[in-house]
Design a protein around this motif. Sequence first.
Motif: not given
Length: 199
Positions: A95, A89, A125-126, A129, A92, A141, A117, A86
């Motif tokens: 969550i 991320f 956006q995630a 990563l 982003c 990811v 999310f 968490q």
Amino acid sequence: MSDTNRDERDVAAEEPAVNEEGNDEEEITAMKKRVAEMEQEAAKLREMHAALDEKGQEASDDRSDVDSRSIFVGNVDYSVSPEEIQAHFQGCGSINRVTILLDKFTGQPKGYAYVEFTEPSLVAQALVLNDSILKGRMIKVTPKRTNIPGMSRGRGRGRGGFGGPGRGFYGGRGGFAPRGGYYRGGYRGRARGAGFNPY
């Protein structure tokens, strides 16, 4: 006297016919009643099926909604906690849930997780990563895919059948071996002490 006996016999013979007709009518009405009950039950079953289909559709819509705002995180270190994922991320967006999947027999982590999310737009956006480092490992990811019940991913080719090694006939799991084993051609001689063989 013989006339009276005949008349009594005729009347006795006619009475079962009348009784049979009465029984037939009773049986027909009973059958009609049973058919009507069965039609009512069938109508109830149709209503129940329609209600279940609606609930199933709502559940699948809800599942696809959750999947549209979730990501799959692969190659996760086994010692990572949900709080660490968490925190990784958090930049982003907000969550809802972090799920680390465990082996159902050993209880050990499988090495991947899901992050849900609050908004589907946060998934993009995630995805930035991807190939980032989390606890010394490069994580993968990807957007979470929605599973469709009854659809397989195409693992394996089934059992049996004809084909090359591993696909049936002489090889594979569902095939069958020739009578003399897998050896082809030539006389191999007879093994001594192979047990009793009457032929």
